[in-house]
Design a protein around this motif. Sequence first.
Motif, PDB file in Angstrom:
ATOM      1  N   UNK A   9      16.096  75.499  35.545  1.00 20.51           N
ATOM      2  CA  UNK A   9      16.656  74.621  35.768  1.00 20.51           C
ATOM      3  C   UNK A   9      17.223  73.947  36.745  1.00 20.51           C
ATOM      4  N   UNK A  10      17.745  75.447  37.731  1.00 18.70           N
ATOM      5  CA  UNK A  10      18.785  75.459  38.644  1.00 18.70           C
ATOM      6  C   UNK A  10      18.302  75.090  39.888  1.00 18.70           C
ATOM      7  N   UNK A  11      17.738  74.082  40.075  1.00 21.37           N
ATOM      8  CA  UNK A  11      16.757  73.848  41.610  1.00 21.37           C
ATOM      9  C   UNK A  11      17.498  73.631  42.658  1.00 21.37           C
ATOM     10  N   UNK A  12      19.175  73.726  42.467  1.00 20.86           N
ATOM     11  CA  UNK A  12      19.893  73.587  43.926  1.00 20.86           C
ATOM     12  C   UNK A  12      19.581  74.307  44.375  1.00 20.86           C
ATOM     13  N   UNK A  13      19.278  75.481  43.878  1.00 20.97           N
ATOM     14  CA  UNK A  13      19.384  77.073  45.146  1.00 20.97           C
ATOM     15  C   UNK A  13      18.264  77.548  45.780  1.00 20.97           C
ATOM     16  N   UNK A  14      17.345  76.524  45.112  1.00 20.05           N
ATOM     17  CA  UNK A  14      15.799  77.243  45.231  1.00 20.05           C
ATOM     18  C   UNK A  14      15.378  76.768  46.865  1.00 20.05           C
ATOM     19  N   UNK A  15      16.399  75.762  48.284  1.00 21.80           N
ATOM     20  CA  UNK A  15      16.340  76.505  48.904  1.00 21.80           C
ATOM     21  C   UNK A  15      16.397  77.234  49.526  1.00 21.80           C
TER      22      UNK A  15
ATOM     23  N   UNK B 181      27.308  79.361  43.512  1.00 16.30           N
ATOM     24  CA  UNK B 181      27.170  78.158  43.485  1.00 16.30           C
ATOM     25  C   UNK B 181      28.377  77.423  42.482  1.00 16.30           C
ATOM     26  N   UNK B 182      28.433  77.389  40.937  1.00 14.45           N
ATOM     27  CA  UNK B 182      29.075  77.550  40.533  1.00 14.45           C
ATOM     28  C   UNK B 182      30.712  77.881  40.229  1.00 14.45           C
ATOM     29  N   UNK B 183      30.981  79.358  40.738  1.00 15.59           N
ATOM     30  CA  UNK B 183      31.700  78.751  41.635  1.00 15.59           C
ATOM     31  C   UNK B 183      32.492  78.423  42.408  1.00 15.59           C
ATOM     32  N   UNK B 184      31.742  78.223  43.662  1.00 20.01           N
ATOM     33  CA  UNK B 184      31.797  76.688  44.423  1.00 20.01           C
ATOM     34  C   UNK B 184      32.318  75.898  44.121  1.00 20.01           C
ATOM     35  N   UNK B 185      31.855  75.686  43.488  1.00 22.28           N
ATOM     36  CA  UNK B 185      31.839  74.582  42.785  1.00 22.28           C
ATOM     37  C   UNK B 185      33.789  74.186  42.042  1.00 22.28           C
ATOM     38  N   UNK B 186      33.712  74.845  41.394  1.00 27.41           N
ATOM     39  CA  UNK B 186      34.564  75.369  40.684  1.00 27.41           C
ATOM     40  C   UNK B 186      36.177  75.579  41.708  1.00 27.41           C
ATOM     41  N   UNK B 187      36.324  76.369  42.417  1.00 22.94           N
ATOM     42  CA  UNK B 187      37.146  76.798  43.825  1.00 22.94           C
ATOM     43  C   UNK B 187      37.101  75.788  45.528  1.00 22.94           C
ATOM     44  N   UNK B 188      35.897  74.843  45.308  1.00 22.83           N
ATOM     45  CA  UNK B 188      35.405  73.890  46.490  1.00 22.83           C
ATOM     46  C   UNK B 188      35.356  74.521  47.618  1.00 22.83           C
ATOM     47  N   UNK B 189      35.133  75.581  47.425  1.00 22.85           N
ATOM     48  CA  UNK B 189      34.339  76.791  48.726  1.00 22.85           C
ATOM     49  C   UNK B 189      33.201  76.716  48.894  1.00 22.85           C
TER      50      UNK B 189
ATOM     51  N   UNK C  53      15.023  87.660  40.473  1.00 22.45           N
ATOM     52  CA  UNK C  53      15.522  86.645  39.823  1.00 22.45           C
ATOM     53  C   UNK C  53      16.909  87.366  39.504  1.00 22.45           C
ATOM     54  N   UNK C  54      17.459  88.477  39.824  1.00 22.90           N
ATOM     55  CA  UNK C  54      18.869  88.595  39.528  1.00 22.90           C
ATOM     56  C   UNK C  54      19.597  88.056  40.680  1.00 22.90           C
ATOM     57  N   UNK C  55      18.164  88.515  41.918  1.00 25.60           N
ATOM     58  CA  UNK C  55      19.640  87.217  43.505  1.00 25.60           C
ATOM     59  C   UNK C  55      18.984  86.305  43.207  1.00 25.60           C
ATOM     60  N   UNK C  56      18.359  85.241  42.539  1.00 31.11           N
ATOM     61  CA  UNK C  56      18.981  83.789  42.017  1.00 31.11           C
ATOM     62  C   UNK C  56      19.593  83.633  41.237  1.00 31.11           C
ATOM     63  N   UNK C  57      20.018  84.330  40.025  1.00 29.77           N
ATOM     64  CA  UNK C  57      20.659  84.169  39.239  1.00 29.77           C
ATOM     65  C   UNK C  57      22.108  84.118  39.870  1.00 29.77           C
ATOM     66  N   UNK C  58      22.760  85.007  40.916  1.00 30.23           N
ATOM     67  CA  UNK C  58      23.724  85.568  41.836  1.00 30.23           C
ATOM     68  C   UNK C  58      23.853  84.423  42.892  1.00 30.23           C
ATOM     69  N   UNK C  59      23.097  83.763  43.449  1.00 31.45           N
ATOM     70  CA  UNK C  59      22.380  81.980  43.869  1.00 31.45           C
ATOM     71  C   UNK C  59      23.459  81.549  42.967  1.00 31.45           C
ATOM     72  N   UNK C  60      23.050  81.512  41.648  1.00 37.88           N
ATOM     73  CA  UNK C  60      23.556  80.305  40.806  1.00 37.88           C
ATOM     74  C   UNK C  60      24.745  80.001  40.866  1.00 37.88           C
ATOM     75  N   UNK C  61      25.510  81.943  40.654  1.00 36.03           N
ATOM     76  CA  UNK C  61      27.284  82.380  40.882  1.00 36.03           C
ATOM     77  C   UNK C  61      27.339  82.034  41.350  1.00 36.03           C
TER      78      UNK C  61
END
Length: 546
Positions: free
Chosen positions: A462-468, A406-414, A396-404
């Motif tokens: 709900x954060x299904x975008x990182x499940x792949x 992704x959110x940083x990437x969306x904010x910075x465009x990386x 679960x911690x690993x998935x949370x890191x993926x979500x975090x």
Amino acid sequence: MTIRRFRRGDHETVITETGIDGGPTYVLVHGVGMGHRTWSDLAETLARSGRVLALDLPGFGDAPEPEESLDMASSGAYLGELVAAESPGEPVVLVGHSMGTQIVAETAAQRPELVAAVVLIAPTINRRERTAAMQALRLVQDLAFSHLKVLALGIRYYFQAGPRWYFAKLADMLAHRIELVLPRIRARTLVIRGEHDQVAPRDWAELVTTLLPDGRLVEVAGRGHETMITAGAEVARLVAAHAAGEPVGHPVAQPVPTGRRQRPDTRPRAKANANTNTNADVPWWRTAGWWAADYLYAGWRHLAAPFDRRDARHWQRGDAALPEVVLLPGIYEHWTFLRPLAERLHRAGHRVRVVHGLGANRRAIAETAELLGRALARRPAPPAGRVIVGHSKGGLVGKQLLVDELQRADATGSTPGAELGLLGVVAISTPFGGSSRARFFFADRSLLALLPGDATIHALGEAREVDARIVSVFGRWDPHIPDGSELPGARNIEVPVAGHFRVLGAPETARAVLHGITGLAAREGARVADTPEAGDASEDAAAAAP
């Protein structure tokens, strides 16, 4: 009120009729070890708008015990004959509770012309707990939160039926596969469960609903398995509204089967939809043995941890062209729990680091993910990337890191994962949907945070975008995660090992993890280890801390 009997051969049912003409006819079918009085409040409310037939099935309540027990399919046919006799030419509303849902489902599937609508209250049996031992444990757990009225009725009806008949019907329930029947029900169907129902957990109720061609789900707040006893009037209103064609509750969407469930070292096969059941037909004594072996393994690991002084720094050496592996233990686990897996991964050529310094790993999931992210950021991202391999809460911690990320990437465009070089997560025995068993540990907030209704568990779901970017590895039976570790959208790999902790020491798990790393690396175009050969080596390895 009128009382009469329906008989076919030596099977006799007592029918208690109340209500008025001119409305729907409701047929109420009780659960194992119960009888018509369990419907008292619900029947009284329904009787104001229709005709109510509350049954005492053969061998229960006031009905005599027959020589032989009918299986669920035959019980459904028997109920169909009763309905045809009691309501000729007028389809009825079939309402079943627990075992009654299995009988009602059979009747609705076999005799659709007799049924106007169906209500399944606390449907059984959860496909992941289809053993007598697990059902007994779940029932005891549910009773711990039950009202005195439930206990009184349960004790009364149990002694009326007697242990022989009770366990005969329980065996019929365990042998039945309701998930194979549900897709054949054409009538509108409402699934009702209590919020705290331990016998019919939320994930199972959602699966039941998705398998119905026209199904909806509603949850009654603050109630357990016997919700029609403790909230009879409320449940009756839901039943009546459903019978009238009102949209009660909500539909549950079938998850898109983008992931695969497979066994390692075999060709991938499509993930099963309804009849996947790794615990089917497993005797209670075997699950009891698995449970004991699992806790003996965990106890041994805990006792050995203070004396494990072996140097793990050599695990950090390996093939730089392969992804680095970061091993993350679960809650209350010392990092040495992961030593067997670390050894095997290292032999496969991977550089392996084990996260330690988290203490008992009792911090919140989001806080732990932030700490892990900062620790990883202190080291340059390896050219071949990193894969987090986490056990239980570690996944679960690993998935949370993926979500975090992704959110940083969306904010910075990386690009997601670029900052830490993170390719993805291989999660072992991880409660992605939470674990209802966490309720046992009501004094420990860190464990209560793993309940299915927890806000973080819900947000991660709900954060299904990182499940792949996740591979979920799990054993055939897990005493801590009764609802399973499958994650729709991820790659799911089942290993033929039972247990929550013991799975960490199994060579099959190491091979599955290597398969997972291979898939994640290939997805990003990185070089990967020769996993079949590494699996044959069997003794691969793990590493020190970031």
